[in-house]
Design a protein around this motif. Sequence first.
Motif, PDB file in Angstrom:
ATOM      1  N   PRO A  99       0.819  -1.204   0.000  1.00  0.00           N
ATOM      2  CA  PRO A  99       0.000   0.000   0.000  1.00  0.00           C
ATOM      3  C   PRO A  99       0.856   1.258   0.000  1.00  0.00           C
ATOM      4  N   GLY A 100       0.258   2.367  -0.402  1.00  0.00           N
ATOM      5  CA  GLY A 100       0.970   3.627  -0.379  1.00  0.00           C
ATOM      6  C   GLY A 100       1.714   3.912  -1.668  1.00  0.00           C
ATOM      7  N   ALA A 101       2.733   4.769  -1.556  1.00  0.00           N
ATOM      8  CA  ALA A 101       3.456   5.245  -2.736  1.00  0.00           C
ATOM      9  C   ALA A 101       4.171   4.115  -3.461  1.00  0.00           C
ATOM     10  N   HIS A 102       4.740   3.177  -2.709  1.00  0.00           N
ATOM     11  CA  HIS A 102       5.473   2.097  -3.378  1.00  0.00           C
ATOM     12  C   HIS A 102       4.531   1.209  -4.191  1.00  0.00           C
ATOM     13  N   GLY A 103       3.330   1.019  -3.704  1.00  0.00           N
ATOM     14  CA  GLY A 103       2.365   0.229  -4.459  1.00  0.00           C
ATOM     15  C   GLY A 103       2.025   0.870  -5.778  1.00  0.00           C
ATOM     16  N   PHE A 104       1.874   2.196  -5.779  1.00  0.00           N
ATOM     17  CA  PHE A 104       1.601   2.872  -7.051  1.00  0.00           C
ATOM     18  C   PHE A 104       2.820   2.825  -7.957  1.00  0.00           C
ATOM     19  N   SER A 105       4.025   2.819  -7.372  1.00  0.00           N
ATOM     20  CA  SER A 105       5.241   2.657  -8.180  1.00  0.00           C
ATOM     21  C   SER A 105       5.234   1.311  -8.890  1.00  0.00           C
ATOM     22  N   GLN A 106       4.747   0.267  -8.200  1.00  0.00           N
ATOM     23  CA  GLN A 106       4.648  -1.047  -8.822  1.00  0.00           C
ATOM     24  C   GLN A 106       3.765  -1.001 -10.067  1.00  0.00           C
ATOM     25  N   LEU A 107       2.605  -0.368  -9.931  1.00  0.00           N
ATOM     26  CA  LEU A 107       1.677  -0.291 -11.055  1.00  0.00           C
ATOM     27  C   LEU A 107       2.234   0.596 -12.160  1.00  0.00           C
ATOM     28  N   ALA A 121       8.157  -6.087 -14.607  1.00  0.00           N
ATOM     29  CA  ALA A 121       7.409  -5.467 -13.517  1.00  0.00           C
ATOM     30  C   ALA A 121       8.158  -5.641 -12.203  1.00  0.00           C
ATOM     31  N   PHE A 122       7.805  -4.819 -11.232  1.00  0.00           N
ATOM     32  CA  PHE A 122       8.279  -5.044  -9.875  1.00  0.00           C
ATOM     33  C   PHE A 122       7.718  -6.383  -9.397  1.00  0.00           C
ATOM     34  N   ALA A 123       8.543  -7.140  -8.685  1.00  0.00           N
ATOM     35  CA  ALA A 123       8.152  -8.512  -8.327  1.00  0.00           C
ATOM     36  C   ALA A 123       6.909  -8.550  -7.449  1.00  0.00           C
ATOM     37  N   GLY A 124       6.640  -7.483  -6.711  1.00  0.00           N
ATOM     38  CA  GLY A 124       5.485  -7.483  -5.835  1.00  0.00           C
ATOM     39  C   GLY A 124       4.180  -7.177  -6.515  1.00  0.00           C
ATOM     40  N   PHE A 125       4.206  -6.901  -7.811  1.00  0.00           N
ATOM     41  CA  PHE A 125       2.990  -6.563  -8.545  1.00  0.00           C
ATOM     42  C   PHE A 125       2.396  -7.827  -9.163  1.00  0.00           C
ATOM     43  N   GLY A 126       1.173  -8.142  -8.791  1.00  0.00           N
ATOM     44  CA  GLY A 126       0.527  -9.346  -9.317  1.00  0.00           C
ATOM     45  C   GLY A 126      -0.104  -9.107 -10.673  1.00  0.00           C
ATOM     46  N   ALA A 127       0.713  -9.088 -11.707  1.00  0.00           N
ATOM     47  CA  ALA A 127       0.236  -8.738 -13.047  1.00  0.00           C
ATOM     48  C   ALA A 127      -0.469  -9.885 -13.762  1.00  0.00           C
ATOM     49  N   ASN A 128      -0.370 -11.095 -13.223  1.00  0.00           N
ATOM     50  CA  ASN A 128      -0.932 -12.253 -13.923  1.00  0.00           C
ATOM     51  C   ASN A 128      -2.436 -12.385 -13.644  1.00  0.00           C
ATOM     52  N   THR A 129      -3.179 -11.372 -14.092  1.00  0.00           N
ATOM     53  CA  THR A 129      -4.636 -11.410 -14.050  1.00  0.00           C
ATOM     54  C   THR A 129      -5.156 -11.130 -15.443  1.00  0.00           C
ATOM     55  N   VAL A 130      -6.404 -11.457 -15.682  1.00  0.00           N
ATOM     56  CA  VAL A 130      -6.964 -11.224 -17.012  1.00  0.00           C
ATOM     57  C   VAL A 130      -6.906  -9.742 -17.366  1.00  0.00           C
ATOM     58  N   PHE A 131      -7.281  -8.899 -16.414  1.00  0.00           N
ATOM     59  CA  PHE A 131      -7.309  -7.458 -16.690  1.00  0.00           C
ATOM     60  C   PHE A 131      -5.924  -6.932 -17.047  1.00  0.00           C
ATOM     61  N   HIS A 132      -4.940  -7.213 -16.194  1.00  0.00           N
ATOM     62  CA  HIS A 132      -3.606  -6.650 -16.429  1.00  0.00           C
ATOM     63  C   HIS A 132      -2.935  -7.297 -17.637  1.00  0.00           C
ATOM     64  N   VAL A 201       4.785   9.432  -6.562  1.00  0.00           N
ATOM     65  CA  VAL A 201       5.146   8.068  -6.167  1.00  0.00           C
ATOM     66  C   VAL A 201       6.603   7.927  -5.728  1.00  0.00           C
ATOM     67  N   PRO A 202       7.588   7.775  -6.605  1.00  0.00           N
ATOM     68  CA  PRO A 202       8.945   7.519  -6.083  1.00  0.00           C
ATOM     69  C   PRO A 202       9.476   8.649  -5.211  1.00  0.00           C
ATOM     70  N   SER A 203       9.212   9.894  -5.605  1.00  0.00           N
ATOM     71  CA  SER A 203       9.721  11.022  -4.817  1.00  0.00           C
ATOM     72  C   SER A 203       9.073  11.062  -3.434  1.00  0.00           C
ATOM     73  N   ALA A 204       7.750  10.882  -3.401  1.00  0.00           N
ATOM     74  CA  ALA A 204       7.045  10.877  -2.116  1.00  0.00           C
ATOM     75  C   ALA A 204       7.520   9.713  -1.233  1.00  0.00           C
ATOM     76  N   GLU A 205       7.750   8.564  -1.863  1.00  0.00           N
ATOM     77  CA  GLU A 205       8.236   7.411  -1.101  1.00  0.00           C
ATOM     78  C   GLU A 205       9.621   7.674  -0.537  1.00  0.00           C
ATOM     79  N   HIS A 206      10.476   8.335  -1.328  1.00  0.00           N
ATOM     80  CA  HIS A 206      11.817   8.637  -0.858  1.00  0.00           C
ATOM     81  C   HIS A 206      11.775   9.589   0.331  1.00  0.00           C
ATOM     82  N   LEU A 207      10.923  10.602   0.252  1.00  0.00           N
ATOM     83  CA  LEU A 207      10.822  11.564   1.354  1.00  0.00           C
ATOM     84  C   LEU A 207      10.269  10.924   2.614  1.00  0.00           C
ATOM     85  N   SER A 208       9.401   9.929   2.412  1.00  0.00           N
ATOM     86  CA  SER A 208       8.813   9.265   3.579  1.00  0.00           C
ATOM     87  C   SER A 208       9.814   8.416   4.349  1.00  0.00           C
ATOM     88  N   LEU A 209      10.948   8.076   3.723  1.00  0.00           N
ATOM     89  CA  LEU A 209      11.961   7.259   4.401  1.00  0.00           C
ATOM     90  C   LEU A 209      12.609   8.013   5.548  1.00  0.00           C
TER      91      LEU A 209
END
Length: 211
Positions: A99-107, A121-132, A201-209
Motif C-alpha cells: 500500500p501507499g506510494a510504493h504500491g503505485f510505483s509497482q503499477l 514489472a516489480f516482483a510485488g505486482f501481481g500482473a498475472n490477471t486477465v485485466f492486467h 510516487v517515487p519522490s514521495a516514497e523517498h521523502l517518507s523514508l
Amino acid sequence: MHDSVNPLTGMVAMVNMMVGEVIFGGVGAGLYGMLLFVLIAVFLAGLMIGRTPEYLGKKLQAREVQLLVATLLVMPVGVLVLGAIAASLPGPAGAVSNPGAHGFSQLLYAYTSGTANNGSAFAGFGANTVFHNLMIGLAMLVGRFGYILPVLALAGCLAAKKSAPQGLNSFPTHGPLFTGLLLVTILLVGGLTFLPTLALVPSAEHLSLGF
C-alpha cells in the motif's frame, strides 16, 4: 528484483523508459526516439527564429509536425491513461502488494515497461490477471505501433521531399547550441509529461523514508 531497490533507483529505471530510452540505461529502440526528439527540437528552433524548420535540407511542414505530435501521445496514453484506469478500479488495484506510494510505483512501472519495453514489472505486482494481461498487452501494442506507424509515415514524407541546400540563415543541427536545445527538449517533453506522477510516487516514497 526491482521491487527491492530504493525509491529513487526505481524512478531512474522508469525515467529511462519514459523519455523514450534515448539515454544510457534505457534499453530499447532509442535511435528513432532520439531522431524524433531531434526533429521536435528543430521545429522548436524554427518557431523561435521565425523560419520554416528543416533538417538535413528537408523542410518540416504541417504533415510532419502532426506525425511528431502523434508520437508524443504514445507514452502518456500507454502509461498514464491505461495506468490510471488500472489504479481506479478496485479489482485491478488489488494486484498491488504494497500500500501507499510504493504500491503505485509497482503499477506505474508495469505500464511504463509495457509501453516502452518488454513488459517487466516489480516482483510485488501481481500482473498475472486477465485485466492486467489485456491492459499491459494493449500498452505494448500502443507502444509498438504507436511509434512504428508515425515514424514510417514520417520517413516516407521526408524521403519524398527534395533536398534544399542549407543557407547561411539555416539553423545548424550540430554543435553545443543544438545539443543544449535537444537536451532541453527531452527534459521538457519527456520530463514534464511524467513529473507530476513521479512526484506522487517515487519522490514521495523517498521523502517518507526520513520520517
